[in-house]
Scaffold this active site. Structure first.
Site, short mmCIF file in Angstrom:
data_model
loop_
_atom_site.label_atom_id
_atom_site.label_comp_id
_atom_site.label_asym_id
_atom_site.label_seq_id
_atom_site.Cartn_x
_atom_site.Cartn_y
_atom_site.Cartn_z
N GLU A 126 0.83 -1.17 0.25
CA GLU A 126 -0.13 -0.02 0.21
C GLU A 126 0.91 1.13 -0.17
O GLU A 126 2.03 1.24 0.28
CB GLU A 126 -1.00 -0.03 1.04
N ILE A 156 1.25 -2.90 -8.07
CA ILE A 156 0.69 -4.06 -8.09
C ILE A 156 1.08 -4.83 -9.67
O ILE A 156 0.35 -4.34 -10.63
CB ILE A 156 -0.87 -4.21 -8.06
N ASP A 241 8.14 -18.62 0.42
CA ASP A 241 9.29 -19.35 0.13
C ASP A 241 9.53 -19.72 -1.32
O ASP A 241 10.69 -19.68 -1.80
CB ASP A 241 9.26 -20.65 0.79
N ARG A 269 35.39 -7.43 -29.56
CA ARG A 269 35.95 -6.24 -29.57
C ARG A 269 37.33 -6.28 -29.38
O ARG A 269 37.99 -6.83 -28.35
CB ARG A 269 35.18 -5.55 -28.33
N GLN A 280 43.67 -9.03 -18.98
CA GLN A 280 43.48 -9.60 -17.53
C GLN A 280 42.45 -8.88 -16.80
O GLN A 280 41.57 -9.54 -16.10
CB GLN A 280 44.77 -9.59 -16.79
N HIS A 339 31.67 -3.74 -21.81
CA HIS A 339 30.97 -3.31 -23.01
C HIS A 339 31.49 -1.48 -23.17
O HIS A 339 31.48 -1.20 -24.35
CB HIS A 339 29.53 -3.19 -23.21
N GLU A 364 9.05 -9.05 -3.75
CA GLU A 364 9.42 -10.10 -2.90
C GLU A 364 10.31 -10.15 -1.74
O GLU A 364 10.82 -11.11 -1.15
CB GLU A 364 9.95 -11.42 -4.05
N THR A 366 12.58 -6.91 0.30
CA THR A 366 13.96 -6.29 -0.22
C THR A 366 15.04 -6.96 0.34
O THR A 366 14.82 -7.73 1.33
CB THR A 366 13.90 -4.68 0.55
#
Length: 383
Positions: A126, A156, A241, A269, A280, A339, A364, A366
């Site tokens: 809410e 929702i 769960d 690339r 590396q 990237h 679900e 935090t």
């Protein structure tokens, strides 16, 4: 628990091909249009995606938690918007009815949820009740054979499309915490139910949310889940769960997609005369991402097997949700970094996923709620 490895392999392969050939090519269109094409929705219904976790007796596939995890790993390799549409039917939109509903409620609603004929939504959050869900203010007052609901639910998922809502409302105003909350099944055309405009979100275009408003909304008393007042919050907690493990598997799948995108780009690339993948520091980011994604996948499968074996996995499900949702955020960040400037451009998938995955650390439960759940369960078990 895997009941038939060959059948599961066939299902996973079929879904992986569907993701690769139908969903991934449509990702950019969905993001641009903020809408999933109707043809893809019909294909998703035909494949049984709306009933993955719904028992076969009600028309679903009846997957175990471990089997569902393998399927969701593959679904995670495309835009989260696709999963969002059918995810509630498998999770919080149906599981409350399946776990605590009456036989009449199950027979009336669950087969249509499994087929995708009904799109469901779960109304708990809410404007002034998010992580502190027990403080919700939506009321339900008995009036003969009906209850009259008043209040607003926020953010929702599937709100604009849903035609069936599981709604948490306070039936006992004297009880200020969880005990006064009751779970209702509310049909989308119920008198007094209206929807706010669709929210404009950071990411996950194609997955819609909105306010659901109850203004003297009349709901039959027979639509209380299980027919009992005051146990709605317990019903909500029971479905978490499986939902948290489902989201964790999704995070692991998204991480694997991001790693594929990053590795492919790094091999193509060239900088300083050689492919990025030979530098590396780029290798370090790839290696860290691979390691964390593997850890997340392994955690999910272990917790899923334990749940299928009947163990209480509340702590483990929160561990998975905490780790996997944070992990995929780190993987997405590295993917953009690998990237370089291209990762900031909308033409590359990693830019979109970078925004999409931020939500996983919020819904679900935090990250901070998961930390509280884990620590409190640890103290309870130790004492």
């Amino acid at each position: 628990m895997i009941r038939d490895q060959e059948l599961l392999d066939q299902l996973v392969d079929t879904i992986a091909r569907f993701v690769r050939e139908r969903l991934i090519p449509s990702e950019a269109q969905v993001a641009d249009d903020d809408e999933i094409p109707a043809t893809l929705l019909e294909e998703m219904k035909e494949m049984g995606l709306f009933g993955l976790s719904i028992p076969e007796a009600y028309g679903g596939l009846g997957l175990t938690m471990e089997e569902e995890a393998y399927v969701v790993f593959e679904i995670g390799k495309t835009s989260p918007a696709f999963r969002s549409r059918f995810g509630t039917n498998n999770g919080i939109g149906a599981q409350g009815i399946l776990i605590d509903g009456t036989e009449a409620q199950k027979a009336k609603y669950v087969p249509a949820l499994a087929s995708g004929e009904i799109i469901s939504a779960f109304c708990l959050t809410e404007p002034d009740a998010g992580s502190d869900a027990a403080s919700l203010c939506t009321t339900a007052v008995r009036d003969g054979d009906h209850y009259v609901l008043n209040g607003t639910k926020r953010f929702i998922t599937n709100g604009p499309e849903a035609n069936l809502f599981t709604v948490m409302a306070r039936t006992d105003p004297a009880q200020k915490g969880a005990r006064g909350i009751t779970a209702f099944i509310v049909e989308g055309d119920a008198p007094g139910l209206s929807r706010g405009s669709a929210d404009h979100k950071m990411g996950q275009k194609g997955a819609h949310t909105c306010d659901i408003i109850f203004d003297d909304c009349r709901v039959p008393a027979e639509n209380i889940i299980g027919g009992r007042e005051g146990v709605g919050f317990k019903t909500a907690m029971k479905v978490l769960d499986r939902g948290r493990l489902h989201i964790s598997a999704l995070c692991a799948g998204v991480a694997e997609r991001l790693i594929e995108e990053s590795l492919s780009y790094a091999m193509e690339r060239r900088q300083f005369g050689v492919p990025l993948a030979e530098h590396q520091l780029i290798q370090a980011m790839l290696a860290d991402s691979k390691t964390e994604a593997y850890a997340g996948r392994t955690m999910v499968l272990d917790a899923a097997r334990r749940k299928d074996a009947g163990e209480n996995v509340s702590t483990l499900a929160s561990c998975c949700k905490l780790f996997c949702s944070e992990m995929v955020g780190r993987v997405a960040d590295r993917a953009v970094q690998i990237h370089g400037g291209a990762g900031y451009m909308a033409e590359y998938a990693v830019e979109r996923f970078y925004r999409d995955v931020r939500l996983f650390r919020i819904y679900e439960g935090t990250t901070q709620i998961q930390q509280l759940v884990i620590a409190r369960n640890m103290v309870k078990e130790a004492s």
